[in-house]
Design a protein around this motif. Structure first.
Motif: not given
Length: 353
Positions: A96-97, A120, A128, A131, A134, A138-139, A143-144
Motif C-alpha cells: 500500500t501507499a 501517515e 494524500l 489514501m 491504496r 489504484e493511484l 499521486q504515485q
C-alpha cells in the motif's frame, strides 16, 4: 516533519571516467543549505552522472564530494544522509501507499508503529491523507509521484535528490506537481538537487539553475539571470528559444549598448561590452512586426501559424530567418507580406562582443 539539518553540497574538482571516456572532466560547485538547485542540460551533458555521484550510486574517479561538510566521496549510498526520488517512482506494487512510505523507516530500525505514524504524516504532507490503504495501481500518476516524494521526505535527509521526477506525467499534471514540490521545499526548507532536461520545469522550481554541457558547467545563476542574460548562444537557445543574429555595438553608456542592425538602433543592457561586432540573442516574443513603412530593418513573412492565443511567424531577413511570437492575432500577417521589424525592451541580450 522538518529535516533536522538541511545540508550543503560541495563538489571539489570531481572527475568521472567510464573506461576511456571522461563524462565529467573537472566539476566544482557549491549548493547552499535550504535551496533547490536544478541541474539542467541536454541528454548526455553529465547531469544524471553528477546526481548519481552525489547519491553514492557512482563514485568519482578523482576529487571530493561533501554533504553538510562531511566527506562522503567513497561512502556507499546507504551511509549518506540523502534520499532520492526516481524517475520511475520505484514503488513496490504489492505494498500500500502507507507501507511504501514506511518501508525505509522500518528498514532503518524504527519500530513498526512509529514508522507507520510517521508515514501517515508524510502522506498528509503531500496531500494524500486517507489514501494510505491504496495500492500504487489504484493511484494516479501524480499521486504515485507524491507517494515517492513522501517516502523520501520521511527519512528527513540533509539533501533530497530528484531525478527527472515529472517525466512520466502529462503536461497539465507536470505543472501541478512541480508547484507542489516547490511549495514543499520552501515550506520545509530542505536542500534539493533536481535533475531535468525541461527548461520550463527548471525555471519554475529553482533557486539556482546549473546548465551543463559536455560534463562542464556552461552557466549557473538564478532563473531570471540565465533567461535574461545568457552567456552564450547555447544558453540562449536552451533556456527558451532565441534568434541569434549579428549586430554592431556603436555606443556604450551607463552599462547599456547601442546596437545597430541594418540601420535599426536599439539600447540593450550588457556586461563586459565593447564597441564593434557582436552577437545578439533575441527572444521570439521580443520582436515586433508592423506593416512595412520605410523602416531600417525589414523582412518578409514566409510562414504564419495560428495557435489560439498567439500567432507564430517565420520572417526572412538579411540576418537570416527570425522566429516571432506575436499575441496580436486580430491583425495577423499573411505569408509573403513585407513587414517592418522592431524590438521590445526586454528579451534581448548581447552574448558576445
Amino acid at each position: 516533519m522538518t529535516p533536522i539539518n538541511p545540508g550543503s553540497v560541495v563538489f571539489e574538482n570531481v572527475r568521472k571516467n567510464f573506461g576511456a571516456f571522461t563524462a565529467i572532466p573537472d566539476l566544482s560547485l557549491t549548493i547552499e543549505p535550504g535551496t533547490l538547485v536544478t541541474l539542467l542540460g541536454p541528454s548526455g551533458c553529465g547531469k544524471t552522472t553528477t546526481l548519481r555521484m552525489l547519491a553514492g550510486l557512482e563514485h568519482p574517479s578523482a576529487g571530493r564530494i561533501l554533504i553538510g561538510g562531511k566527506d562522503v566521496t567513497m561512502l556507499p549510498a546507504n551511509e549518506r544522509d540523502v534520499s532520492m526520488v526516481f524517475q520511475s517512482y520505484a514503488l513496490f506494487p504489492h505494498m500500500t501507499a502507507l507501507d511504501n512510505v514506511a518501508y525505509g523507516l522500518e528498514s532503518s530500525g524504527l519500530k513498526r508503529g512509529q514508522a507507520r505514524e510517521r508515514a501517515e504524516e508524510g502522506l498528509k504532507l503531500v496531500g494524500l491523507g486517507g489514501m494510505g490503504p491504496r495500492l500504487p495501481a489504484e493511484l494516479s500518476g501524480g499521486q504515485q509521484q507524491r507517494v515517492a516524494v513522501a517516502r523520501a521526505l520521511v527519512l528527513e535527509p540533509q539533501v533530497l535528490l530528484l531525478d527527472e521526477p515529472l517525466s512520466n506525467l502529462d503536461a497539465r499534471l507536470r505543472r501541478r506537481v512541480r508547484t507542489e514540490i516547490r511549495d514543499l521545499q520552501q515550506r520545509l526548507g530542505f536542500t534539493a538537487v533536481y535533475v531535468t532536461h525541461d527548461q520550463d520545469e527548471a525555471l519554475a522550481v529553482s533557486d539556482q539553475i546549473i546548465v551543463m554541457k559536455d560534463g562542464e558547467i556552461a552557466q549557473k545563476g538564478a532563473p531570471s539571470d540565465l533567461y535574461d542574460h545568457p552567456a552564450s548562444a547555447f544558453i540562449a537557445d536552451f533556456m527558451g528559444e532565441a534568434n541569434v543574429v549579428s549586430c554592431d555595438i556603436v555606443g556604450i553608456e551607463d552599462g547599456e549598448a547601442m546596437i545597430n542592425i541594418e540601420g535599426l538602433l536599439h539600447r540593450v543592457a550588457g556586461r563586459n561590452i565593447r564597441k564593434g561586432p557582436a552577437q545578439l540573442a533575441i527572444r521570439p516574443n521580443a520582436i515586433t512586426l508592423s506593416p512595412m513603412n520605410g523602416g531600417a530593418f525589414g523582412g518578409q513573412v514566409i510562414h504564419t501559424a495560428y495557435l489560439g492565443d498567439h500567432v507564430e511567424y517565420e520572417v526572412k531577413t538579411s540576418k537570416g530567418t527570425l522566429f516571432v511570437v506575436d499575441p496580436f492575432m486580430e491583425s495577423a500577417f499573411k505569408p509573403l507580406t513585407d513587414v517592418e521589424i522592431g524590438f521590445k525592451d526586454r528579451g534581448i541580450a548581447i552574448i558576445g562582443s
